[in-house]
Enzyme design. Structure first.
Site, PDB file in Angstrom:
ATOM      1  N   TYR A 101       0.854  -1.191   0.000  1.00 31.62           N
ATOM      2  CA  TYR A 101       0.000   0.000   0.000  1.00 31.62           C
ATOM      3  C   TYR A 101       0.884   1.232   0.000  1.00 31.62           C
ATOM      4  CZ  TYR A 101      -3.081   3.689   1.775  1.00 31.62           C
ATOM      5  OH  TYR A 101      -3.766   4.862   1.934  1.00 31.62           O
ATOM      6  N   GLU A 189      -3.438   7.339  -4.419  1.00 30.94           N
ATOM      7  CA  GLU A 189      -3.323   6.089  -3.650  1.00 30.94           C
ATOM      8  C   GLU A 189      -3.255   4.884  -4.580  1.00 30.94           C
ATOM      9  OE1 GLU A 189      -5.832   5.156   0.037  1.00 30.94           O
ATOM     10  OE2 GLU A 189      -6.768   3.884  -1.493  1.00 30.94           O
TER      11      GLU A 189
END
Length: 368
Positions: A101, A189
């Site tokens: 992530y 993101e």
């Protein structure tokens, strides 16, 4: 402005961030054709501007073009958290070895961008933060200083990944920050960023741009998302969504929530003259936020008519799969008719903003 995944990936690809090969499909035939062009198993990903679509069944897989057409028929027209699926991203299914992530967001309390990175990719970062906060690396960037490659590599090293991956991960982090900075983003993101035999690839993409900066970016003018940005909308870290007709009234509503001990989850200004349809879209928009427990709708009707507000509320409550308590303060133009509509539908309302805000906080506490 929040971008669909396919738009975000196009931006990322243009800035040198590897993404899977993909096509956008609006019907089963286009989905079948896309899978045939890719010539391998595919992922069919619903294009909606809400989170948690995987858990909601919005992402499915197919091993052949024929199967892709059948799956597309199942997905198109469905609703995910109140948002209708009208497009699919048909994407090659990647061979995942590891998931990570990485994101860049604006930390408003620190008044700086913050890079977050973790080896716990593929999970909701909120869950990782609750269960294993030590697994999230946070690195604030001074907006007056240049973000340098050695800093990106330092973030990668702190993630605890293998040494042979640190340089590649650092390059990815640097490119993602540069995209965030270049386009005046509010969030950039990748979750998950996946390691495949071919290297690191952005398997997903989330990208949002500051509405006040859109005039500087003509490249976004033709995006469907830019044309849909009808509300002034900001997400926050609380659990009570605040909707108002006018920026000042919305801010006062947020102040009332804070005064009674609650925390706003959204700022959403529907503006003057909001229609029944736009009221419904505004409520559906905040319903898509996973942390929202209660909605506080604060309307003082001038150009906005109270009966339109009431009918918009009823439209959503009759159709939404995700049920959230709503507290309504409704006065102003056509208030008697609007209040009658709500009363006949069995929906409570308040005249006083203070009483409505206090009630919203009480309900939220009772749900904790």
């Amino acid at each position: 402005m929040r971008c669909f995944e396919y738009s975000a990936k196009k931006i990322f690809k243009n800035e040198g961030i590897p993404v899977p090969e993909s096509y956008v499909a609006k019907n089963p035939e286009e989905a079948e054709d896309a899978a045939a062009k890719l010539g391998k198993p595919v992922a069919l990903k619903s294009q909606v501007l809400v989170g948690g679509r995987g858990k909601a069944g919005g992402i499915k897989f197919a091993d052949s073009p024929e199967e892709a057409g059948k799956v597309a028929k199942e997905l198109l027209g469905t609703e995910i958290k109140g948002e209708k699926v009208i497009k699919l991203l048909i994407e090659e299914k990647v061979n995942i070895q590891s998931e990570f992530y990485i994101s860049v967001i604006m930390d408003r309390s620190a008044k700086k961008p913050v890079i977050m990175a973790s080896t716990e990719g593929g999970m909701e970062i909120e869950e990782v933060a609750k269960k294993s906060p030590e697994k999230i690396v946070k690195y604030h960037i001074n907006p007056l200083d240049e973000f340098l490659p050695y800093q990106a590599r330092e973030i990668a090293r702190k993630m605890g990944i293998p040494n042979d991956l640190i340089s590649k991960m650092g390059t990815f982090i640097l490119k993602l920050f540069n995209v965030f900075n270049k386009y005046d983003a509010t969030i950039a993101e990748i979750n998950p960023l996946v390691l495949t035999p071919e290297g690191l690839i952005a398997a997903d993409a989330k990208f949002g741009v500051d509405d006040d900066a859109l005039w500087r970016h003509n490249e976004f003018a033709d995006l469907e998302e830019a044309k849909k940005g009808e509300f002034a909308y900001v997400t926050l870290d609380g659990d009570i969504a605040v909707i108002g007709n006018g920026a000042g009234l919305t801010l006062v509503g947020m102040d009332m929530i804070n005064l009674y001990g609650g925390k706003p989850a959204t700022f959403l200004d529907i503006g003057g003259g909001a229609s029944q349809e736009s009221i419904a879209r505004a409520i559906n928009l905040v319903l898509s936020e996973p942390n929202v427990k209660v909605i506080f709708l604060n309307v003082l009707g001038g150009i906005t008519r109270a009966d339109d507000v009431a009918n918009g509320v009823i439209t959503v409550l009759n159709s939404a799969d995700h049920k959230v308590p709503i507290v309504i303060r409704l006065t102003g133009t056509n208030e008697k008719e609007g209040q009658r509509i709500l009363r006949d539908a069995g929906i409570p309302f308040e005249i006083s903003m203070e009483e409505a805000a206090e009630k919203a906080v009480e309900i939220c506490r009772s749900l904790s």
